[in-house]
Design an enzyme around this catalytic site. Structure first.
Site, PDB file in Angstrom:
ATOM      1  N   CYS A   1      -4.966  11.934  13.337  1.00 30.07           N
ATOM      2  CA  CYS A   1      -5.687  10.668  13.226  1.00 30.07           C
ATOM      3  C   CYS A   1      -5.420   9.897  14.512  1.00 30.07           C
ATOM      4  CB  CYS A   1      -5.199   9.895  12.001  1.00 30.07           C
ATOM      5  SG  CYS A   1      -3.538   9.286  12.210  1.00 30.07           S
TER       6      CYS A   1
ATOM      7  N   ARG B   1      -8.440  -0.635   4.600  1.00 33.41           N
ATOM      8  CA  ARG B   1      -7.668   0.416   3.925  1.00 33.41           C
ATOM      9  C   ARG B   1      -6.329  -0.130   3.438  1.00 33.41           C
ATOM     10  NH1 ARG B   1      -6.997   5.866   7.100  1.00 33.41           N
ATOM     11  NH2 ARG B   1      -5.554   5.993   5.354  1.00 33.41           N
TER      12      ARG B   1
ATOM     13  N   ASP C   1       4.928   0.493  12.073  1.00 35.48           N
ATOM     14  CA  ASP C   1       3.728  -0.164  11.540  1.00 35.48           C
ATOM     15  C   ASP C   1       3.629  -1.625  11.966  1.00 35.48           C
ATOM     16  OD1 ASP C   1       3.699   1.587   8.344  1.00 35.48           O
ATOM     17  OD2 ASP C   1       3.168   2.179  10.376  1.00 35.48           O
TER      18      ASP C   1
ATOM     19  N   ARG D   1       0.202  14.152  13.234  1.00 33.51           N
ATOM     20  CA  ARG D   1       0.521  14.035  11.798  1.00 33.51           C
ATOM     21  C   ARG D   1       0.761  15.392  11.112  1.00 33.51           C
ATOM     22  NH1 ARG D   1      -1.090   8.819  10.452  1.00 33.51           N
ATOM     23  NH2 ARG D   1       0.515   8.884   8.850  1.00 33.51           N
TER      24      ARG D   1
ATOM     25  N   LYS E   1       0.850  -1.207   0.000  1.00 29.37           N
ATOM     26  CA  LYS E   1       0.000   0.000   0.000  1.00 29.37           C
ATOM     27  C   LYS E   1       0.881   1.252   0.000  1.00 29.37           C
ATOM     28  CE  LYS E   1      -1.563   1.591   4.054  1.00 29.37           C
ATOM     29  NZ  LYS E   1      -1.263   3.010   4.349  1.00 29.37           N
ATOM     30  N   ASN E   2       1.918   1.247   0.835  1.00 27.45           N
ATOM     31  CA  ASN E   2       2.728   2.465   0.973  1.00 27.45           C
ATOM     32  C   ASN E   2       3.722   2.668  -0.153  1.00 27.45           C
ATOM     33  OD1 ASN E   2       1.234   2.948   3.207  1.00 27.45           O
ATOM     34  ND2 ASN E   2       2.832   2.432   4.687  1.00 27.45           N
TER      35      ASN E   2
HETATM   36  C1  EPZ Z   1       4.269   6.928   6.386  1.00 26.74           C
HETATM   37  O1  EPZ Z   1       3.455   7.920   6.975  1.00 26.74           O
HETATM   38  C2  EPZ Z   1       3.389   5.693   6.241  1.00 26.74           C
HETATM   39  N1  EPZ Z   1       2.269   5.998   5.355  1.00 26.74           N
HETATM   40  C3  EPZ Z   1       2.875   5.263   7.616  1.00 26.74           C
HETATM   41  O2  EPZ Z   1       2.140   4.065   7.436  1.00 26.74           O
HETATM   42  C4  EPZ Z   1       4.078   4.962   8.509  1.00 26.74           C
HETATM   43  O3  EPZ Z   1       3.626   4.643   9.793  1.00 26.74           O
HETATM   44  C5  EPZ Z   1       4.992   6.194   8.575  1.00 26.74           C
HETATM   45  O4  EPZ Z   1       5.373   6.595   7.241  1.00 26.74           O
HETATM   46  C6  EPZ Z   1       6.266   5.928   9.369  1.00 26.74           C
HETATM   47  O5  EPZ Z   1       6.959   4.866   8.788  1.00 26.74           O
HETATM   48  C7  EPZ Z   1       2.491   6.013   4.013  1.00 26.74           C
HETATM   49  O6  EPZ Z   1       3.589   5.796   3.534  1.00 26.74           O
HETATM   50  C8  EPZ Z   1       1.295   6.318   3.152  1.00 26.74           C
HETATM   51  P1  EPZ Z   1       6.251  10.261   8.454  1.00 26.74           P
HETATM   52  P2  EPZ Z   1       3.974   9.449   7.018  1.00 26.74           P
HETATM   53  O7  EPZ Z   1       6.129  11.546   7.714  1.00 26.74           O
HETATM   54  O8  EPZ Z   1       4.812   9.746   5.850  1.00 26.74           O
HETATM   55  C9  EPZ Z   1       6.543  13.492  11.919  1.00 26.74           C
HETATM   56  C10 EPZ Z   1       0.356   2.615   7.706  1.00 26.74           C
HETATM   57  O9  EPZ Z   1      -0.037   2.024   8.713  1.00 26.74           O
HETATM   58  N2  EPZ Z   1       6.427  14.497  10.845  1.00 26.74           N
HETATM   59  O10 EPZ Z   1       7.395   9.370   8.136  1.00 26.74           O
HETATM   60  O11 EPZ Z   1       2.799  10.301   7.308  1.00 26.74           O
HETATM   61  C11 EPZ Z   1       5.287  12.651  12.053  1.00 26.74           C
HETATM   62  O12 EPZ Z   1       4.344  13.307  12.887  1.00 26.74           O
HETATM   63  C12 EPZ Z   1       0.749   4.063   7.796  1.00 26.74           C
HETATM   64  O13 EPZ Z   1       0.493   2.097   6.570  1.00 26.74           O
HETATM   65  C13 EPZ Z   1       6.537  15.837  11.172  1.00 26.74           C
HETATM   66  O14 EPZ Z   1       6.730  16.200  12.325  1.00 26.74           O
HETATM   67  O15 EPZ Z   1       4.910   9.435   8.306  1.00 26.74           O
HETATM   68  C14 EPZ Z   1       5.815  11.398  12.682  1.00 26.74           C
HETATM   69  O16 EPZ Z   1       5.970  11.609  14.069  1.00 26.74           O
HETATM   70  C15 EPZ Z   1       0.462   4.619   9.169  1.00 26.74           C
HETATM   71  N3  EPZ Z   1       6.418  16.755  10.170  1.00 26.74           N
HETATM   72  C16 EPZ Z   1       7.207  11.239  12.048  1.00 26.74           C
HETATM   73  O17 EPZ Z   1       7.553  12.549  11.561  1.00 26.74           O
HETATM   74  C17 EPZ Z   1       6.208  16.391   8.863  1.00 26.74           C
HETATM   75  O18 EPZ Z   1       6.137  17.276   7.991  1.00 26.74           O
HETATM   76  C18 EPZ Z   1       7.252  10.265  10.878  1.00 26.74           C
HETATM   77  O19 EPZ Z   1       6.201  10.595  10.020  1.00 26.74           O
HETATM   78  C19 EPZ Z   1       6.099  15.021   8.559  1.00 26.74           C
HETATM   79  C20 EPZ Z   1       6.217  14.093   9.564  1.00 26.74           C
END
Ligand code: EPZ
Length: 420
Positions: A118, A399, A307, A123, A24-25
């Protein structure tokens, strides 16, 4: 609302073979990349999951077209009739933020609803915005929307304050069409990010990795179409490996990339399970009733994936002793704990840590799914809980897992989908 009804058995042993679906990702950024070109993008091995439907709806709303044949989707976005990703769609799937970079890079304008929080955390997307501003975008936040504009993006040196998967993906896509060279430092290195770079290069981008987490992107004027296989889902792989370990079963998980799940394999072996590769694209897990406690800390790839935290927690409820799980990626990713406690687990949340005391025999109950991976964890727990477990609000599960209950039934689980 649909639910899953599981007839659990403390002596259940899952046995047999299961094939995982495409990731998915990986497919979500790949579909977003169709906005970068007027030519056709063909993606095969796509998972038939709700999030794919959602992002395809978004691409169509923006003016693109697509058709699905089996596990292949063909997309084409010759032009757009809208540059807006509505709150309705973004709220349904925060990964819709992945259209921001491509829309800005190719069309110079994007209006994307702020994703909001969420069940697993706040996020924010500040790192996406800061990076795009460095590339020359003018971005304002008004009425819950990101209003972004840029005549033509230009290269820059960008260092992410922290690793962000979709942030890295957005910036790779935007920089691919920017004028000049971009250096992206402290990139997320998840396999899905690396695979997006492979796809973009197939489309004519010039991306290379100058060290383990630094990308150099030499912008080009336009990108072409490509054909690409979506990589297998490493989290679904890990979920079935944990299912085999949890039930002291003997399962062959096929169609996978073993090197993408190295850390999960290490932790499963440390818990007492046997995990062996079978050929290039399969892993065999043989579980043990004597599960060993261990501490787990989630971290960016190649660390232990956030995850997989909920699913592994279920295994640790069956370990003799105390395990401490530290969640370092998201600020609220323990919503599955209260539901596992309803099933009989002994878990206490202390800040970013969950202290799991085992071994606790589980007994069936009605539980509520709160997010995608929590849903999978509750299903796994139901397999080994005596009596019947009902998992409600399983739209979260749908999802990101394709035919989850069918695949588990193929391994010997007693699980059915039911209406409300
Ligand atoms: C991706 O989400 C995945 N989703 C998530 O999978 C996964 O849990 C996550 O990466 C971490 O591996 C997809 O790829 C579609 P991040 P993403 O930006 O990109 C903070 C699932 O279950 N952050 O790597 O949204 C954020 O709050 C889903 O399949 C900021 O502070 O995660 C988090 O604490 C859930 N500012 C950390 O960084 C930003 O601008 C990592 O988030 C962006 C992120």
């Amino acid at each position: 609302m649909e639910k899953l009804v599981i007839r659990g058995d403390r002596d259940l042993r899952l046995k047999g073979e299961v094939r995982v679906s495409g990731a998915k990702n990986a497919v979500l950024p790949a579909i977003a990349a169709s906005l970068l070109t007027s030519e056709q993008l063909r993606l095969s091995n796509i998972p038939h999951v709700k999030d794919v439907e959602t992002i395809l709806t978004l691409i169509a709303e923006l003016g693109g077209s697509y058709e699905i044949a089996g596990d292949t989707v063909s997309l084409r976005v010759p032009k757009i009739r809208s540059d807006e990703a509505s709150y309705e769609l973004v709220r349904a799937m925060r990964a819709s933020i992945l259209v921001l970079g491509p829309l800005l890079a190719r069309f110079g304008k994007a209006v994307v609803a702020l994703p909001g929080g969420c069940a697993i955390g706040s996020r924010p997307i500040d790192l996406h915005i800061a990076g795009l501003q460095k590339l020359g975008a003018t971005i304002s936040l008004e009425h819950g929307y990101i209003q972004a504009q840029a005549d033509r993006l230009h290269g820059a040196v960008i260092e992410f304050e922290r690793k962000t998967v979709t942030g890295t993906e957005n910036l790779l896509m935007a920089a691919a069409l920017a004028k000049g060279e971009t250096i992206l430092k402290n990139c997320a290195m998840e396999p899905e990010v690396a695979d997006l770079a492979v796809l973009l290069n197939k489309m004519g981008a010039k991306i290379d990795w100058v060290d383990e987490d630094t990308a150099r992107v030499r912008g080009v004027k336009e990108l072409g179409g490509a054909t690409h296989d979506i990589i297998p889902d490493r989290i679904e792989t890990g979920t079935f490996l944990v299912a085999g370990a949890l039930t002291a079963g003997d399962c062959l998980v096929r169609g996978i990339v073993p090197e993408n799940v190295g850390n999960i394999i290490d932790k499963l072996r440390a818990s007492g399970a046997t995990v062996e590769t079978e050929g290039e694209t399969a892993l065999r897990v043989v579980g043990s009733r004597d599960v060993r406690a261990q501490d787990i800390t989630t971290s960016p790839y190649p660390g232990f994936p956030t995850d997989m935290q909920a699913q592994f927690m279920v295994l640790l409820t069956q370990a003799a002793g105390t395990s401490i799980i530290t969640e370092t990626i998201f600020d609220r990713r323990f919503s599955h704990v209260n539901e596992l406690v309803r099933l009989g687990a002994s878990i206490e949340v202390q800040g970013d840590k969950a202290v799991v005391k085992g071994k606790t025999p589980l007994s069936g109950a009605e539980v509520v799914a709160t997010d995608l991976r929590a849903s999978a964890a509750l299903v796994l727990a139901g397999l080994v809980a005596a009596g019947e477990t009902t998992v409600t609000e399983i739209e979260h599960l749908d999802r990101g897992y394709e035919r989850f209950e069918e695949k588990l039934r193929g391994l010997g689980a007693s699980i059915e989908r039911a209406g409300t």
